[in-house]
Design a protein around this motif. Structure first.
Motif, PDB file in Angstrom:
ATOM      1  N   SER A   1       0.826  -1.215   0.000  1.00  0.00           N
ATOM      2  CA  SER A   1       0.000   0.000   0.000  1.00  0.00           C
ATOM      3  C   SER A   1       0.853   1.254   0.000  1.00  0.00           C
ATOM      4  O   SER A   1       0.618   2.176  -0.781  1.00  0.00           O
ATOM      5  N   GLU A   2       1.856   1.290   0.857  1.00  0.00           N
ATOM      6  CA  GLU A   2       2.711   2.475   0.962  1.00  0.00           C
ATOM      7  C   GLU A   2       3.455   2.741  -0.342  1.00  0.00           C
ATOM      8  O   GLU A   2       3.503   3.866  -0.836  1.00  0.00           O
ATOM      9  N   ALA A   3       4.015   1.698  -0.942  1.00  0.00           N
ATOM     10  CA  ALA A   3       4.740   1.854  -2.206  1.00  0.00           C
ATOM     11  C   ALA A   3       3.801   2.296  -3.323  1.00  0.00           C
ATOM     12  O   ALA A   3       4.124   3.192  -4.113  1.00  0.00           O
TER      13      ALA A   3
ATOM     14  N   ASP B   1       2.278 -10.697  -3.248  1.00  0.00           N
ATOM     15  CA  ASP B   1       0.865 -11.059  -3.303  1.00  0.00           C
ATOM     16  C   ASP B   1       0.106 -10.866  -1.992  1.00  0.00           C
ATOM     17  O   ASP B   1      -0.976 -11.418  -1.806  1.00  0.00           O
ATOM     18  N   ALA B   2       0.626 -10.062  -1.096  1.00  0.00           N
ATOM     19  CA  ALA B   2      -0.034  -9.853   0.194  1.00  0.00           C
ATOM     20  C   ALA B   2      -1.256  -8.938   0.086  1.00  0.00           C
ATOM     21  O   ALA B   2      -2.100  -8.941   0.987  1.00  0.00           O
ATOM     22  N   ASP B   3      -1.353  -8.168  -0.989  1.00  0.00           N
ATOM     23  CA  ASP B   3      -2.509  -7.300  -1.187  1.00  0.00           C
ATOM     24  C   ASP B   3      -2.558  -6.838  -2.638  1.00  0.00           C
ATOM     25  O   ASP B   3      -1.588  -6.969  -3.374  1.00  0.00           O
ATOM     26  N   PHE B   4      -3.714  -6.282  -2.995  1.00  0.00           N
ATOM     27  CA  PHE B   4      -3.907  -5.702  -4.319  1.00  0.00           C
ATOM     28  C   PHE B   4      -3.474  -4.238  -4.306  1.00  0.00           C
ATOM     29  O   PHE B   4      -3.984  -3.468  -3.490  1.00  0.00           O
ATOM     30  N   PRO B   5      -2.576  -3.812  -5.199  1.00  0.00           N
ATOM     31  CA  PRO B   5      -2.245  -2.385  -5.273  1.00  0.00           C
ATOM     32  C   PRO B   5      -3.478  -1.512  -5.530  1.00  0.00           C
ATOM     33  O   PRO B   5      -3.592  -0.410  -4.995  1.00  0.00           O
ATOM     34  N   ALA B   6      -4.407  -2.012  -6.333  1.00  0.00           N
ATOM     35  CA  ALA B   6      -5.604  -1.226  -6.655  1.00  0.00           C
ATOM     36  C   ALA B   6      -6.436  -0.907  -5.422  1.00  0.00           C
ATOM     37  O   ALA B   6      -7.098   0.135  -5.363  1.00  0.00           O
ATOM     38  N   ARG B   7      -6.412  -1.772  -4.421  1.00  0.00           N
ATOM     39  CA  ARG B   7      -7.180  -1.509  -3.209  1.00  0.00           C
ATOM     40  C   ARG B   7      -6.710  -0.232  -2.545  1.00  0.00           C
ATOM     41  O   ARG B   7      -7.513   0.634  -2.181  1.00  0.00           O
ATOM     42  N   ALA B   8      -5.430  -0.075  -2.396  1.00  0.00           N
ATOM     43  CA  ALA B   8      -4.888   1.129  -1.766  1.00  0.00           C
ATOM     44  C   ALA B   8      -5.248   2.371  -2.577  1.00  0.00           C
ATOM     45  O   ALA B   8      -5.643   3.400  -2.022  1.00  0.00           O
ATOM     46  N   ALA B   9      -5.118   2.274  -3.895  1.00  0.00           N
ATOM     47  CA  ALA B   9      -5.434   3.426  -4.754  1.00  0.00           C
ATOM     48  C   ALA B   9      -6.909   3.793  -4.658  1.00  0.00           C
ATOM     49  O   ALA B   9      -7.258   4.968  -4.502  1.00  0.00           O
ATOM     50  N   ARG B  10      -7.783   2.811  -4.734  1.00  0.00           N
ATOM     51  CA  ARG B  10      -9.225   3.077  -4.694  1.00  0.00           C
ATOM     52  C   ARG B  10      -9.641   3.680  -3.348  1.00  0.00           C
ATOM     53  O   ARG B  10     -10.448   4.586  -3.270  1.00  0.00           O
ATOM     54  N   GLU B  11      -9.071   3.160  -2.265  1.00  0.00           N
ATOM     55  CA  GLU B  11      -9.488   3.580  -0.934  1.00  0.00           C
ATOM     56  C   GLU B  11      -8.822   4.859  -0.444  1.00  0.00           C
ATOM     57  O   GLU B  11      -9.394   5.561   0.389  1.00  0.00           O
ATOM     58  N   ARG B  12      -7.633   5.203  -0.977  1.00  0.00           N
ATOM     59  CA  ARG B  12      -6.874   6.287  -0.354  1.00  0.00           C
ATOM     60  C   ARG B  12      -6.465   7.426  -1.269  1.00  0.00           C
ATOM     61  O   ARG B  12      -5.827   8.373  -0.814  1.00  0.00           O
ATOM     62  N   ILE B  13      -6.842   7.353  -2.553  1.00  0.00           N
ATOM     63  CA  ILE B  13      -6.556   8.471  -3.447  1.00  0.00           C
ATOM     64  C   ILE B  13      -7.881   9.148  -3.782  1.00  0.00           C
ATOM     65  O   ILE B  13      -8.803   8.509  -4.297  1.00  0.00           O
TER      66      ILE B  13
END
Length: 117
Positions: free
Chosen positions: A19-21, A52-64
């Motif tokens: 998420s941070e990256a 594979d610990a998380d989807f990059p898109a999840r972080a973008a959708r939720e935090r941008i």
């Protein structure tokens, strides 16, 4: 429409590191090019095999801001022997009148060497 590329590396295979990256990379690409959510057609994220610990898109959708309606998808990169490890990549399909040579692609952290390949 233009494609805008970005790549970075996560420090480890955890939800927090991915998420941070991802957020650092996407925000840098957005700021460098002046991209607004309404001008984005779609965004493709890929990760290196093993990340594979998380989807990059999840972080973008939720935090941008404004990205809750932007079409996002995730995929894995090919397992190439000399490929960048722990790499998160993005391809933003952006509706713009800018010329190809005006687009600023962003390569952060250990992914800075990808532009030379």
């Amino acid at each position: 429409m233009r494609g805008v590329r970005g790549a970075t590396t996560a420090s480890e295979n955890t939800l927090e590191a991915i998420s941070e990256a991802t957020l650092d990379m996407v925000r840098t690409v957005i700021d460098a090019n002046g991209i607004t959510p309404d001008d984005i057609a779609a965004v493709v994220f890929t990760t290196s095999p093993g990340l594979d610990a998380d989807f990059p898109a999840r972080a973008a959708r939720e935090r941008i801001d404004g990205w809750e309606h932007v079409p996002l998808i995730n995929s894995h990169e090919m397992a190439v022997p000399h490929g960048q490890v722990r790499c998160v990549r993005v391809l933003i399909l952006w509706n713009t009148v800018k010329a190809q040579n005006e687009i600023k692609h962003v390569y952060l952290r250990e992914a800075h060497n990808l532009r030379d390949r």
